[in-house]
Motif scaffolding. Structure first.
Motif, PDB file in Angstrom:
ATOM      1  N   SER A  68       0.834  -1.204   0.000  1.00  0.00           N
ATOM      2  CA  SER A  68       0.000   0.000   0.000  1.00  0.00           C
ATOM      3  C   SER A  68       0.868   1.253   0.000  1.00  0.00           C
ATOM      4  CB  SER A  68      -0.924   0.011   1.211  1.00  0.00           C
ATOM      5  OG  SER A  68      -1.851  -1.026   1.119  1.00  0.00           O
ATOM      6  N   ALA A  71       2.303   1.597  -3.450  1.00  0.00           N
ATOM      7  CA  ALA A  71       1.276   1.981  -4.424  1.00  0.00           C
ATOM      8  C   ALA A  71       0.841   3.430  -4.230  1.00  0.00           C
ATOM      9  CB  ALA A  71       0.077   1.049  -4.318  1.00  0.00           C
ATOM     10  N   ILE A  87      -7.755   4.556  -3.351  1.00  0.00           N
ATOM     11  CA  ILE A  87      -7.760   3.485  -4.363  1.00  0.00           C
ATOM     12  C   ILE A  87      -7.054   2.247  -3.830  1.00  0.00           C
ATOM     13  CG2 ILE A  87      -6.824   2.815  -6.615  1.00  0.00           C
ATOM     14  CD1 ILE A  87      -7.366   5.754  -7.505  1.00  0.00           C
ATOM     15  N   VAL A  88      -5.913   2.435  -3.219  1.00  0.00           N
ATOM     16  CA  VAL A  88      -5.155   1.306  -2.671  1.00  0.00           C
ATOM     17  C   VAL A  88      -5.953   0.618  -1.561  1.00  0.00           C
ATOM     18  CG1 VAL A  88      -3.072   0.694  -1.382  1.00  0.00           C
ATOM     19  CG2 VAL A  88      -2.918   2.239  -3.342  1.00  0.00           C
ATOM     20  N   THR A  89      -6.617   1.361  -0.744  1.00  0.00           N
ATOM     21  CA  THR A  89      -7.442   0.791   0.333  1.00  0.00           C
ATOM     22  C   THR A  89      -8.578  -0.053  -0.239  1.00  0.00           C
ATOM     23  OG1 THR A  89      -6.944   2.660   1.778  1.00  0.00           O
ATOM     24  CG2 THR A  89      -8.899   1.372   2.307  1.00  0.00           C
ATOM     25  N   ALA A  90      -9.197   0.400  -1.303  1.00  0.00           N
ATOM     26  CA  ALA A  90     -10.291  -0.358  -1.921  1.00  0.00           C
ATOM     27  C   ALA A  90      -9.788  -1.682  -2.491  1.00  0.00           C
ATOM     28  CB  ALA A  90     -10.939   0.476  -3.023  1.00  0.00           C
ATOM     29  N   VAL A  91      -8.605  -1.686  -3.069  1.00  0.00           N
ATOM     30  CA  VAL A  91      -8.042  -2.933  -3.602  1.00  0.00           C
ATOM     31  C   VAL A  91      -7.827  -3.937  -2.479  1.00  0.00           C
ATOM     32  CG1 VAL A  91      -5.991  -3.947  -4.668  1.00  0.00           C
ATOM     33  CG2 VAL A  91      -7.004  -1.873  -5.642  1.00  0.00           C
ATOM     34  N   TRP A  92      -7.248  -3.494  -1.361  1.00  0.00           N
ATOM     35  CA  TRP A  92      -6.993  -4.428  -0.259  1.00  0.00           C
ATOM     36  C   TRP A  92      -8.276  -4.860   0.439  1.00  0.00           C
ATOM     37  CZ3 TRP A  92      -3.192  -7.165  -0.938  1.00  0.00           C
ATOM     38  CH2 TRP A  92      -2.019  -6.670  -1.480  1.00  0.00           C
ATOM     39  N   ALA A  94     -10.954  -5.608  -1.194  1.00  0.00           N
ATOM     40  CA  ALA A  94     -11.405  -6.706  -2.063  1.00  0.00           C
ATOM     41  C   ALA A  94     -10.618  -7.982  -1.768  1.00  0.00           C
ATOM     42  CB  ALA A  94     -11.259  -6.315  -3.528  1.00  0.00           C
ATOM     43  N   VAL A  95      -9.305  -7.864  -1.568  1.00  0.00           N
ATOM     44  CA  VAL A  95      -8.473  -9.025  -1.240  1.00  0.00           C
ATOM     45  C   VAL A  95      -8.936  -9.646   0.080  1.00  0.00           C
ATOM     46  CG1 VAL A  95      -6.141  -9.744  -0.582  1.00  0.00           C
ATOM     47  CG2 VAL A  95      -6.479  -8.234  -2.559  1.00  0.00           C
TER      48      VAL A  95
END
Length: 133
Positions: A68, A71, A87-92, A94-95
């Motif tokens: 993060s 990124a 944006i980076v928080t939203a990706v993690w 989802a993971v």
């Protein structure tokens, strides 16, 4: 008449009941041991699933932290740092959701009920009701 036949015929009802009682006790002990073995097996499955939850949580934390940061710094060159962090928080997020769903699916496969023991107990009860069948 042979000696085996005479000894069987000479046995009292009390002796025969004693033999049957002894056999039932042995059967009961065997059923308890089977139940213990099945419960141990299911507990092992649950422990593995719980370990996967823990491992996924720790690994997710470490990866999320360092990746993060990288990124966010990378995206901050293209856009505002606040939007990059979001944006980076939203990706993690989802993971984390995918890992949770996978762990929950494994946990649902764990059966707390000793299936084989229940089946053999039903068979034993059926035999006890109708021993000549």
């Amino acid at each position: 008449m042979s000696t085996t036949q005479s000894t069987v015929e000479d046995r009292s009802v009390g002796e025969l009941l004693s033999v049957v009682t002894s056999d039932v006790q042995v059967l009961f002990r065997q059923e308890v041991e089977l139940a213990k073995a099945e419960i141990r097996e299911e507990a092992t499955k649950a422990a593995k699933a719980a370990g996967m939850f823990g491992g996924a949580g720790f690994a997710g934390y470490m990866v999320a932290l360092f990746l993060s940061l990288a990124a966010v710094f990378g995206l901050a060159n293209v856009m505002d740092a606040g939007w990059a962090a979001l944006i980076v928080t939203a990706v993690w997020a989802a993971v984390a959701g995918v890992l949770f769903v996978m762990g929950r699916a494994r946990m649902r496969r764990v059966s707390p009920q000793p299936e084989r023991t229940m089946e053999t107990l039903k068979e034993d009860a059926q035999w006890a009701r109708h021993p000549t069948r």
